[in-house]
Structure formats: C-alpha cells, structure tokens
Design a protein around this motif. Structure first.
Motif, short mmCIF file in Angstrom:
data_model
loop_
_atom_site.label_atom_id
_atom_site.label_comp_id
_atom_site.label_asym_id
_atom_site.label_seq_id
_atom_site.Cartn_x
_atom_site.Cartn_y
_atom_site.Cartn_z
N LEU A 132 21.34 -53.01 -13.53
CA LEU A 132 20.85 -52.16 -12.44
C LEU A 132 20.13 -50.93 -13.00
O LEU A 132 19.08 -50.52 -12.50
N MET A 133 20.69 -50.35 -14.05
CA MET A 133 20.05 -49.19 -14.69
C MET A 133 18.70 -49.60 -15.27
O MET A 133 17.71 -48.87 -15.12
N ASP A 134 18.65 -50.75 -15.92
CA ASP A 134 17.38 -51.23 -16.49
C ASP A 134 16.32 -51.41 -15.40
O ASP A 134 15.16 -51.04 -15.60
N VAL A 135 16.71 -51.96 -14.27
CA VAL A 135 15.76 -52.17 -13.17
C VAL A 135 15.17 -50.84 -12.72
O VAL A 135 13.96 -50.70 -12.58
N GLN A 136 16.02 -49.86 -12.49
CA GLN A 136 15.48 -48.60 -11.97
C GLN A 136 14.61 -47.90 -13.00
O GLN A 136 13.60 -47.28 -12.64
N LYS A 172 12.77 -49.38 -15.35
CA LYS A 172 11.52 -50.14 -15.51
C LYS A 172 10.61 -50.03 -14.30
O LYS A 172 9.39 -50.05 -14.44
N THR A 173 11.18 -49.95 -13.11
CA THR A 173 10.36 -49.98 -11.89
C THR A 173 10.17 -48.62 -11.24
O THR A 173 9.34 -48.48 -10.35
N GLU A 174 10.96 -47.64 -11.65
CA GLU A 174 10.97 -46.30 -11.03
C GLU A 174 11.36 -46.35 -9.55
O GLU A 174 11.01 -45.47 -8.78
N VAL A 175 12.10 -47.38 -9.18
CA VAL A 175 12.71 -47.46 -7.86
C VAL A 175 14.19 -47.15 -8.07
O VAL A 175 14.86 -47.85 -8.83
N PRO A 176 14.71 -46.09 -7.45
CA PRO A 176 16.12 -45.76 -7.67
C PRO A 176 17.05 -46.86 -7.18
O PRO A 176 16.85 -47.41 -6.10
N VAL A 177 18.05 -47.15 -8.00
CA VAL A 177 19.04 -48.17 -7.69
C VAL A 177 20.41 -47.51 -7.73
O VAL A 177 20.74 -46.81 -8.68
N PHE A 178 21.20 -47.74 -6.69
CA PHE A 178 22.52 -47.12 -6.57
C PHE A 178 23.59 -48.20 -6.59
O PHE A 178 23.42 -49.25 -5.99
N SER A 179 24.68 -47.90 -7.26
CA SER A 179 25.74 -48.89 -7.39
C SER A 179 26.98 -48.51 -6.58
O SER A 179 27.50 -47.41 -6.69
N ALA A 180 27.42 -49.48 -5.81
CA ALA A 180 28.72 -49.43 -5.15
C ALA A 180 29.47 -50.69 -5.58
O ALA A 180 30.11 -51.36 -4.78
N VAL A 181 29.33 -51.01 -6.85
CA VAL A 181 30.02 -52.16 -7.43
C VAL A 181 31.32 -51.63 -8.02
O VAL A 181 31.30 -50.74 -8.87
N ALA A 182 32.44 -52.15 -7.54
CA ALA A 182 33.75 -51.66 -7.99
C ALA A 182 34.48 -52.74 -8.77
O ALA A 182 34.34 -53.93 -8.49
#
Length: 181
Positions: free
Chosen positions: A116-120, A122-132
C-alpha cells in the motif's frame, strides 16, 4: 427525596445549550474516494466502511463520491488499490481488512502495508490503511465484538486522516502551482 406530583423534572438535555456543529474546511475541488475492503470476516470489517462513510460525508465528501470495492482477502487488497490508483479517478483510496493469525500473519500484514505504501508513493494517490492484525482472533469468541467496535472506530479515524490529508495535498498542490513552494 420524592417530588410532589405537581412538579416536573426537566431533562438536562433539554436545558443544555445546543452542542456546536463541528465545522471543517471545505475542499476547493470535488474529491472521490475508493474504499477497498476484504470480504473475509466481513461481519467484523463492515463497521469500518459504515463509520468511514458517515464521517467522510461530515467532512464534506458526498456519499455518491465514495465507491466500495470488495476483494476476497487482505492479501488481494494492494493489487486492486494499485489498479484504482492508476485510473486517476480517485483522489484517495482506503484499504480495510482483518488479517487473522494462521502462522503467516506477520508476512501477510507486512506485505499488505508495504505494498500500500509503494502504491501511494508511485502514484501520488494517498492510500490509507485500516488493515488490522490481532494477536488472536477466533470467530464467535467474546472478543469478536471488540474487533467490530475496533473497526468502527478505525473507520472514523481513517475518514479524518483521509480528509485532512486531501485538504493538505490540495493546499500543497496549489502552492506548488503558484510557485510558492
């Protein structure tokens, strides 16, 4: 002490001053958010989506501008997030899922978060995690309700982080375009 029958008791809520409406800055441009959720343990994770939508609408993003995508499990989230980010249709993407300890928890959780960090980046689209990733989880155990509540809280938290980040990026992009930064 009992009150005489002729006296009335006033509900404190009726006499209390009205609570102030929360006021948030508004976006200069329309925002569109994708919410990618694993369907594994949907009954636990669903509260995240519900509270996210409720809070993000309060923060100024129209509910019809928030799209829900379901994937089988948390491991499948990053590929979907990447494909959605590449469309440039979304100004932010949220990922929600429950990674259950089956001997691979550390691997799966770390892999998902790193992807998820790599995606944001590389794309400059913010990605937020609610993965627990709980240390222990058994469906039907007394702590299942605890995790439902956790995801509901996490949904509101991630909505605030999402809105705050989108506002910050909107300002920053404006400053960059104006040559200020």
């Amino acid at each position: 002490m009992s009150l005489p029958m002729t006296e009335t008791v006033t509900d404190p809520a009726e006499t209390a001053p009205p609570t102030a409406e929360r006021s948030y800055p508004r976006f200069a441009k329309p925002q569109r958010v994708a919410f990618v959720q694993s369907s594994w343990h949907r009954d636990v994770v669903a509260g995240c989506w519900e509270s996210f939508v409720r809070e993000i609408v309060e923060r100024g993003i129209v509910a019809s501008q928030v799209d829900l995508f379901e994937v089988p499990g948390s491991f499948e989230i990053p590929l979907h997030v990447q494909m959605l980010a590449k469309t440039r249709r979304y100004t932010a993407i949220v990922a929600a899922g429950l990674v259950v300890d089956d001997g691979l928890t550390g691997f799966v959780a770390q892999t998902v978060i790193q992807a998820l960090m790599d995606v944001q980046l590389k794309t400059e689209v913010p990605v937020f995690s609610a993965v627990a990733t709980p240390h222990s989880f058994e469906r039907g155990s007394p702590n299942t309700e605890h995790f439902r509540q956790h995801f509901a809280t996490k949904g509101a938290d991630v909505a605030h982080a999402c809105a705050d980040t989108l506002l910050s990026l909107e300002r920053l992009r404006g400053q960059v375009a104006a040559g200020i930064v």
